[in-house]
Structure formats: structure tokens, C-alpha cells
Design a protein around this motif. Sequence first.
Motif, PDB file in Angstrom:
ATOM      1  N   THR A 107       0.802  -1.219   0.000  1.00 18.95           N
ATOM      2  CA  THR A 107       0.000   0.000   0.000  1.00 18.95           C
ATOM      3  C   THR A 107       0.840   1.276   0.000  1.00 18.95           C
ATOM      4  O   THR A 107       0.465   2.248  -0.660  1.00 18.95           O
ATOM      5  CB  THR A 107      -0.978   0.017   1.189  1.00 18.95           C
ATOM      6  N   ASP A 108       1.954   1.294   0.709  1.00 15.73           N
ATOM      7  CA  ASP A 108       2.802   2.489   0.694  1.00 15.73           C
ATOM      8  C   ASP A 108       3.330   2.756  -0.713  1.00 15.73           C
ATOM      9  O   ASP A 108       3.387   3.904  -1.158  1.00 15.73           O
ATOM     10  CB  ASP A 108       3.978   2.354   1.663  1.00 15.73           C
ATOM     11  N   GLU A 109       3.704   1.690  -1.394  1.00 16.77           N
ATOM     12  CA  GLU A 109       4.206   1.859  -2.750  1.00 16.77           C
ATOM     13  C   GLU A 109       3.104   2.337  -3.695  1.00 16.77           C
ATOM     14  O   GLU A 109       3.353   3.162  -4.568  1.00 16.77           O
ATOM     15  CB  GLU A 109       4.829   0.565  -3.276  1.00 16.77           C
ATOM     16  N   VAL A 110       1.909   1.842  -3.512  1.00 12.54           N
ATOM     17  CA  VAL A 110       0.788   2.286  -4.348  1.00 12.54           C
ATOM     18  C   VAL A 110       0.619   3.797  -4.229  1.00 12.54           C
ATOM     19  O   VAL A 110       0.465   4.496  -5.245  1.00 12.54           O
ATOM     20  CB  VAL A 110      -0.518   1.568  -3.958  1.00 12.54           C
ATOM     21  N   ASP A 111       0.683   4.316  -3.021  1.00 15.87           N
ATOM     22  CA  ASP A 111       0.540   5.760  -2.814  1.00 15.87           C
ATOM     23  C   ASP A 111       1.656   6.532  -3.516  1.00 15.87           C
ATOM     24  O   ASP A 111       1.401   7.537  -4.184  1.00 15.87           O
ATOM     25  CB  ASP A 111       0.530   6.094  -1.319  1.00 15.87           C
ATOM     26  N   ARG A 112       2.900   6.076  -3.360  1.00 19.80           N
ATOM     27  CA  ARG A 112       4.045   6.757  -4.002  1.00 19.80           C
ATOM     28  C   ARG A 112       3.934   6.720  -5.520  1.00 19.80           C
ATOM     29  O   ARG A 112       4.151   7.730  -6.201  1.00 19.80           O
ATOM     30  CB  ARG A 112       5.366   6.106  -3.578  1.00 19.80           C
ATOM     31  N   ILE A 113       3.591   5.542  -6.048  1.00 15.98           N
ATOM     32  CA  ILE A 113       3.516   5.382  -7.503  1.00 15.98           C
ATOM     33  C   ILE A 113       2.369   6.205  -8.078  1.00 15.98           C
ATOM     34  O   ILE A 113       2.505   6.839  -9.124  1.00 15.98           O
ATOM     35  CB  ILE A 113       3.378   3.886  -7.864  1.00 15.98           C
ATOM     36  N   THR A 114       1.232   6.203  -7.409  1.00 17.01           N
ATOM     37  CA  THR A 114       0.088   6.996  -7.872  1.00 17.01           C
ATOM     38  C   THR A 114       0.443   8.478  -7.926  1.00 17.01           C
ATOM     39  O   THR A 114       0.143   9.161  -8.914  1.00 17.01           O
ATOM     40  CB  THR A 114      -1.134   6.758  -6.964  1.00 17.01           C
ATOM     41  N   LYS A 115       1.103   8.964  -6.895  1.00 18.41           N
ATOM     42  CA  LYS A 115       1.519  10.368  -6.878  1.00 18.41           C
ATOM     43  C   LYS A 115       2.510  10.652  -7.995  1.00 18.41           C
ATOM     44  O   LYS A 115       2.397  11.651  -8.709  1.00 18.41           O
ATOM     45  CB  LYS A 115       2.126  10.733  -5.526  1.00 18.41           C
ATOM     46  N   PHE A 116       3.497   9.780  -8.168  1.00 21.65           N
ATOM     47  CA  PHE A 116       4.509   9.954  -9.212  1.00 21.65           C
ATOM     48  C   PHE A 116       3.847   9.966 -10.589  1.00 21.65           C
ATOM     49  O   PHE A 116       4.139  10.822 -11.432  1.00 21.65           O
ATOM     50  CB  PHE A 116       5.554   8.847  -9.108  1.00 21.65           C
ATOM     51  N   LEU A 117       2.936   9.038 -10.847  1.00 24.22           N
ATOM     52  CA  LEU A 117       2.258   8.975 -12.140  1.00 24.22           C
ATOM     53  C   LEU A 117       1.439  10.238 -12.380  1.00 24.22           C
ATOM     54  O   LEU A 117       1.513  10.836 -13.459  1.00 24.22           O
ATOM     55  CB  LEU A 117       1.382   7.726 -12.210  1.00 24.22           C
ATOM     56  N   ASN A 118       0.696  10.677 -11.379  1.00 25.36           N
ATOM     57  CA  ASN A 118      -0.114  11.890 -11.528  1.00 25.36           C
ATOM     58  C   ASN A 118       0.749  13.139 -11.682  1.00 25.36           C
ATOM     59  O   ASN A 118       0.384  14.050 -12.438  1.00 25.36           O
ATOM     60  CB  ASN A 118      -1.072  12.044 -10.352  1.00 25.36           C
TER      61      ASN A 118
END
Length: 132
Positions: A107-118
Motif C-alpha cells: 500500500t505504501d508503494e501504491v501511494d508513491r507510484i500513484t503520486k509519481f504517475l499523476n
Amino acid sequence: MEPEPTLLPEEPEVKARYDAGDLPEEIAQRFPASSLAWAMASEDAWDDGRELESYAYARVGYHRGLDALRGAGWKGAGPIPWTHEPNRGFLRALYALGRAAAAIGETDEVDRITKFLNDSDPTASEQIEAAK
């Protein structure tokens, strides 16, 4: 003041191999620096229900993409526009990494990746999902 968009170079050999019918895993072996090849391998694994393999392929594509971005002058921030087709391999790998991370409970990675992609391109997720 926002940095200039980063534009990755074309990968005509990767596209030619895909168009010739090579499997993404074969293309990644032949062109291991290509985030597009790793993203396609991740997508194939995902479609086959192989979530952990999808995650692993996407992670390699993500890191290869970071190498390419740095080589193109990226300083760790700024737009990576979907409209520039060569950027799509990295953005697809990033999307695939977030999706697979969610599937395995990172879940922590999902948050980081989502932010990076956006932050890279706010339309990328929508474009990737529309292309399916």
C-alpha cells in the motif's frame, strides 16, 4: 517555475520486434534497457493472472525508465507527458507497478507510484485505461 517536460528517445527496434510478433519477454531480453518492453511483459503477466511476475517486470521497467529519464536530463521532477509517445513505456511501467503493488498489498508503494504517475502526467492513468 516548473521544469521543462522530459522527452525520452524513440525505440524503433523495440516497436519493430513487437510488430513482428515477438513476445514482450523476448523483447525485454533483447532490449533490457527498454521500459516499454518491461511494461509490455508486465501487462502480459497481469493478463495471465501472474501478479507477482507482473510486479517484478514493472519494477524493472520503472528502474530502466528512471535511468532513461536521467539520461534525457530529468532532475527528479517535472512533467513526463503521455503525448510524447516514447514516454509511454515508462508511464505504462509506472502504472503497472502501482496496479501490481496493490495486488500484492504494497500500500505504501501504491501511494508513491500513484503520486509519481499523476505528477508526471495527470492524464496518463486515464489514457492507459482507455487503451485497454
